[in-house]
Design a protein around this motif. Structure first.
Motif, PDB file in Angstrom:
ATOM      1  N   LYS A  63      -0.459   1.179  -5.867  1.00 31.89           N
ATOM      2  CA  LYS A  63      -0.342   0.164  -4.782  1.00 31.89           C
ATOM      3  C   LYS A  63      -0.141   0.138  -3.540  1.00 31.89           C
ATOM      4  N   GLU A  64       0.154   1.538  -2.920  1.00 31.41           N
ATOM      5  CA  GLU A  64      -0.410   1.583  -1.535  1.00 31.41           C
ATOM      6  C   GLU A  64      -1.564   1.336  -1.092  1.00 31.41           C
ATOM      7  N   CYS A  65      -2.803   1.904  -2.333  1.00 31.04           N
ATOM      8  CA  CYS A  65      -4.070   2.167  -1.869  1.00 31.04           C
ATOM      9  C   CYS A  65      -4.456   0.855  -1.990  1.00 31.04           C
ATOM     10  N   ALA A  66      -4.535   0.073  -3.057  1.00 29.28           N
ATOM     11  CA  ALA A  66      -4.455  -1.460  -3.102  1.00 29.28           C
ATOM     12  C   ALA A  66      -4.447  -2.378  -1.612  1.00 29.28           C
ATOM     13  N   GLU A  67      -2.949  -1.797  -1.246  1.00 28.87           N
ATOM     14  CA  GLU A  67      -2.310  -3.080  -0.193  1.00 28.87           C
ATOM     15  C   GLU A  67      -2.747  -2.422   1.350  1.00 28.87           C
ATOM     16  N   GLY A 108       7.701   4.355  -9.447  1.00 30.21           N
ATOM     17  CA  GLY A 108       7.659   5.892  -9.450  1.00 30.21           C
ATOM     18  C   GLY A 108       6.627   6.510  -8.711  1.00 30.21           C
ATOM     19  N   PHE A 109       6.190   7.343  -7.833  1.00 30.44           N
ATOM     20  CA  PHE A 109       5.991   7.895  -7.390  1.00 30.44           C
ATOM     21  C   PHE A 109       3.937   7.810  -7.374  1.00 30.44           C
ATOM     22  N   LEU A 110       3.702   7.440  -8.265  1.00 30.80           N
ATOM     23  CA  LEU A 110       2.734   7.810  -8.584  1.00 30.80           C
ATOM     24  C   LEU A 110       2.020   5.468  -8.164  1.00 30.80           C
ATOM     25  N   TRP A 158      11.816   9.568   1.334  1.00 30.76           N
ATOM     26  CA  TRP A 158      10.487  10.180   0.504  1.00 30.76           C
ATOM     27  C   TRP A 158       9.266   9.513   0.591  1.00 30.76           C
ATOM     28  N   GLY A 159       8.718   9.966   0.678  1.00 31.57           N
ATOM     29  CA  GLY A 159       7.093   8.570   0.489  1.00 31.57           C
ATOM     30  C   GLY A 159       5.504   9.303   0.166  1.00 31.57           C
ATOM     31  N   VAL A 160       4.825   8.779   0.160  1.00 31.41           N
ATOM     32  CA  VAL A 160       3.892   9.178  -0.413  1.00 31.41           C
ATOM     33  C   VAL A 160       2.926   8.886   0.435  1.00 31.41           C
ATOM     34  N   HIS A 161       1.317   9.718   0.640  1.00 28.82           N
ATOM     35  CA  HIS A 161       0.421  10.491   1.384  1.00 28.82           C
ATOM     36  C   HIS A 161      -0.879  10.487   0.873  1.00 28.82           C
ATOM     37  N   MET A 162      -2.144  10.225   0.904  1.00 31.12           N
ATOM     38  CA  MET A 162      -3.104  10.175  -0.021  1.00 31.12           C
ATOM     39  C   MET A 162      -4.160  10.371   1.182  1.00 31.12           C
ATOM     40  N   ASN A 163      -4.802  11.692   0.848  1.00 35.18           N
ATOM     41  CA  ASN A 163      -5.744  12.572   1.706  1.00 35.18           C
ATOM     42  C   ASN A 163      -7.243  11.563   0.449  1.00 35.18           C
ATOM     43  N   GLY A 164      -8.081  10.505   1.033  1.00 32.00           N
ATOM     44  CA  GLY A 164      -9.295   9.669   0.341  1.00 32.00           C
ATOM     45  C   GLY A 164     -10.021  10.660   1.296  1.00 32.00           C
TER      46      GLY A 164
END
Length: 287
Positions: A170-174, A163-165, A118-124
């Motif tokens: 965390k990834e947004c900051a890093e 958790g996913f959120l 599982w992974g998390v991806h963000m569209n900014g």
């Protein structure tokens, strides 16, 4: 080339050539025959059942037992050169999000066993007078995987214990130095799944996706060594890059296609492959 070519490229696997791996009677992994042979040579912890499928031996019955067995096996196989490298971060192994983890495994070993990651991806993105503009990451040219390719603004694997959120914040900051007062506005927008074959094995992966509308005056900063730079691009330009090339990391293109559909850029009226795209983004993974 079409958008659909990205769906096909991410679903290039033929699971019939693999040996199923079961945990608690559930088929959760798939091994290449040569990897299955190397695994069985390690000792009595891994066996074939009456159907010729792999599983833990009967004396490996708890999560801790499985973790110890997998840790020992992956270290030995890495020493032998069967597994190329270990990452040091652990992923949960479970059939669905509704199940408690059955064990954990080093993330770099996941495709060798064919376990779902599982992974998390963000569209900014930024909403301007002339429409949506999307922040695109340029991966560092010295990154060991997919160097120099285009990427979603922020993405990462889903490690054990978060958790996913929580992981997405965390990834947004890093990765992009997005402060928490902004990342708290992340909107969960569903998942994308695919079945991809690599030189290591199978990746039956699920990406949990988020959208984040950012202020026009916010400029992301490369906060680690994984991204060379960020670029704000009109959505039509991003869409054309995806439609006409493989410049994006293979799975990130799917996240963008999903965004294009959800935000009405691709519709049943303007995209001939619309139906195949909407179903192809959600591969019914092989088990």
């Amino acid at each position: 080339m079409t958008y659909l070519d990205h769906i096909k490229a991410c679903n290039n696997a033929n699971p019939s050539r693999y040996v199923p791996f079961r945990i608690d009677g559930m088929s959760l992994g798939a091994l290449r025959p040569d990897f299955a042979t190397a695994l069985s040579a390690l000792g009595p912890d891994f066996v074939r059942d009456e159907n010729g499928e792999f599983c833990f031996a009967s004396h490996i019955g708890t999560l801790d037992d499985r973790n110890r067995s997998l840790d020992t096996a992956t270290k030995a196989l890495c020493d032998q050169g069967v597994i190329r490298r270990l990452h040091g971060e652990r992923f949960d192994i479970r059939p669905t999000l509704g199940h408690d983890p059955l064990c954990q495994l080093d993330r770099s070993a996941m495709p060798y066993f064919g376990f779902r990651s599982w992974g998390v991806h963000m569209n900014g993105y930024v909403q301007k007078d002339d429409g949506i503009h999307m922040w695109i990451a340029h991966r560092a040219k010295d990154k060991p995987t997919y160097p120099g390719m285009l990427d979603n603004m922020v993405a990462g694997g889903q490690p054990t214990g978060l958790g996913f959120l929580e992981n997405m914040i965390k990834e947004c900051a890093e990765e992009a130095a997005i402060p928490e007062n902004l990342s708290r506005n992340l909107k969960p927008v569903g998942t994308v799944s695919y079945l991809y074959e690599t030189t290591e094995g199978l990746k039956p992966d699920v990406m949990v996706n988020y959208d984040l509308e950012l202020p026009a005056d916010f400029v992301p900063r490369c906060a680690d060594d994984e991204v060379e730079r960020f670029e704000l691009m009109p959505l039509a330009e991003v869409a054309e890059i995806v439609r006409s090339s493989f410049d994006f990391k293979f799975n990130c293109a799917l996240v963008i296609i999903d965004f294009l559909i959800r935000h009405g850029f691709l519709t049943a009226d303007n995209e001939p492959d619309y139906s195949q795209l909407t179903t192809g983004l959600h591969r019914n993974i092989f088990r």
